[in-house]
Design a protein around this motif. Structure first.
Motif: not given
Length: 457
Positions: A398-427
């Protein structure tokens, strides 16, 4: 009734196959002396005598190569109905063998002057056209083929006089696509001499790796619906060229056939691949860099929609039997929180950014991305949803991916990431349960368990 009954000679061909540095390799010998087709390369072969075809290939293998093969290790590969340029038709049985004892050598020096291993993707020249037809059918995963040469055709393989016709197996969609797709593809890249179905086993779009008469390689893809075709073509014509050599180039597209012809990229899929921890971190850093390149391929713009909650109930109905006791409550509470989340800017996203669609070329030190049929604008975190399963339990990745990406997720992105992950899992669970895909079901269940655990105090 036309013609009369006739008998045909029967011969057998050995396809001794091993794994090499360049992929699968096949054992070939060069014919020499006062024999038919002296000079070109050919698989060890011979006529069937008063024996079974299996016994015949075991005998011919020993007589021509010195290898000892057990009958139990002989596997049916492909049957070819062949007619040489000026001779009688015959039937050839090609057998795959991957186990033997001994070292191959030239045994019948009056018939052969060399023997060696060749990558299936780099067959030698000249080569007997009959044998090349059997190998091309084998590479295309066909079980039967017809190879009737015309008078005047050369004995050695000539791409301009390739007479191979693959015969589809019962219940299959065909070893090659329909005639209209083949014609369109050849208009784009010229004469195609080899079609290899490399489609994923799920019932989705179909993909063939094709090779041209001059040796070039391309991919031909038929999309399962108009929406996927439009998305992939739009991406390939729009933001994908910004990635340069890291992605295929669109050669040609036909909306009516829902087909695209693409240039080939190198490497092998990272799906299921294993590397040392240090190399894994290096690859994941490059994955982060590639994700950043995708998301910066066009300017970000304000979001114009909401999170995709409309299909949640339908997906829950399909997934419910596979959910853990706490899953549904967690899914619904997560969906309820989604309404209050702030909108994020949208950027070009791949839409199916996972190891299956990422290819790594060790020798070239290069990473490639393929398959853009789910590409659309969305929040950048959308592209990390299906990738997250690959770094679960590995904070260094995870640290390697974020290092390559150039920045960590913002708190708003973390919240949406959780929602999108849940929806993708159910589908994913719903789709996998309905289409016999246990891998999707398990990945969805794994993700839900991980997200639930992360929410506990």
């Amino acid at each position: 009734m036309s013609g009369g009954r006739h008998t045909v000679p029967v011969d057998v061909h050995l396809l001794a196959v091993r794994d090499g540095d360049r992929g699968p390799e096949v054992l070939l010998s060069r014919r020499a002396g006062d024999v038919y087709a002296s000079g070109p390369w050919h698989a060890p072969s011979g006529h069937v005598e008063l024996e079974t075809v299996v016994d015949a290939v075991v005998r011919e293998t020993r007589e021509e190569t010195g290898l000892v093969v057990e009958a139990a290790d002989v596997r049916a590969a492909v049957t070819v109905h062949h007619r040489p340029p000026g001779g009688q038709a015959r039937v050839g049985f090609f057998f795959e063998v991957r186990r033997w004892s001994g070292t191959p050598r030239v045994v019948e020096r009056d018939k052969c002057d060399a023997i060696g291993w060749f990558a299936l993707d780099e067959l030698p020249e000249p080569m007997v056209a009959y044998c090349r037809a059997g190998l091309d059918a084998y590479r295309a995963d066909a079980r039967m083929a017809v190879h009737f040469q015309e008078p005047g055709d050369p004995i050695a393989y000539d791409p301009s006089a390739d007479r191979l016709i693959l015969v589809p197996a019962p219940g299959s969609c065909g070893a090659v696509p329909e005639k209209a797709v083949r014609a369109f593809s050849e208009q784009a890249v010229g004469r195609i001499t080899s079609w290899t179905d490399v489609s994923w086993t799920r019932e989705e779009s179909r993909v063939w790796r094709v090779r041209g008469a001059e040796g070039g390689t391309w991919y031909v893809k038929i999309h399962q619906n108009d929406r996927f075709h439009q998305r992939e073509v739009a991406a390939l014509r729009g933001w994908v060229p910004v990635l340069g050599a890291a992605a295929p180039r669109l050669v040609s597209a036909d909306a009516e056939l829902r087909v695209v012809v693409l240039t080939a990229v190198g490497g092998r899929s990272l799906h299921g691949a294993t590397y040392a921890p240090g190399q894994q971190r290096r690859i994941f850093y490059r994955i982060g860099q590639l994700a950043a390149a995708i998301h910066r391929s066009a300017p970000a713009r304000p979001a114009g929609g909401t999170l995709p909650l409309g299909k949640l109930e339908r997906h829950l109905d399909g997934a419910r039997a596979y959910l853990a006791p706490e899953d549904e409550e967690f899914i619904r509470s997560t969906a309820d929180k989604a309404a209050g989340l702030p909108a994020l800017d949208v950027v070009p996203t791949h839409g199916d950014f996972q190891l299956l669609n990422l290819r790594w070329d060790e020798a070239a030190d290069a990473l490639y991305v393929i398959d853009f049929e789910r590409s659309e604008e969305g929040p950048a975190v959308r592209d990390f949803v299906r990738l997250a399963d690959a770094w679960h339990g590995r904070p260094d990745l995870l640290a390697a991916v974020m290092g390559g990406y150039g920045r960590p997720f913002t708190s708003e992105e973390e919240a949406q990431f959780t929602v999108l992950s849940v929806l993708d899992s159910v589908s994913g669970i719903s789709y996998g349960a309905g289409h016999g895909d246990p891998e999707l079901v398990e990945r969805g269940r794994r993700t839900l368990a991980r997200l639930r655990a992360a929410q506990r105090p």
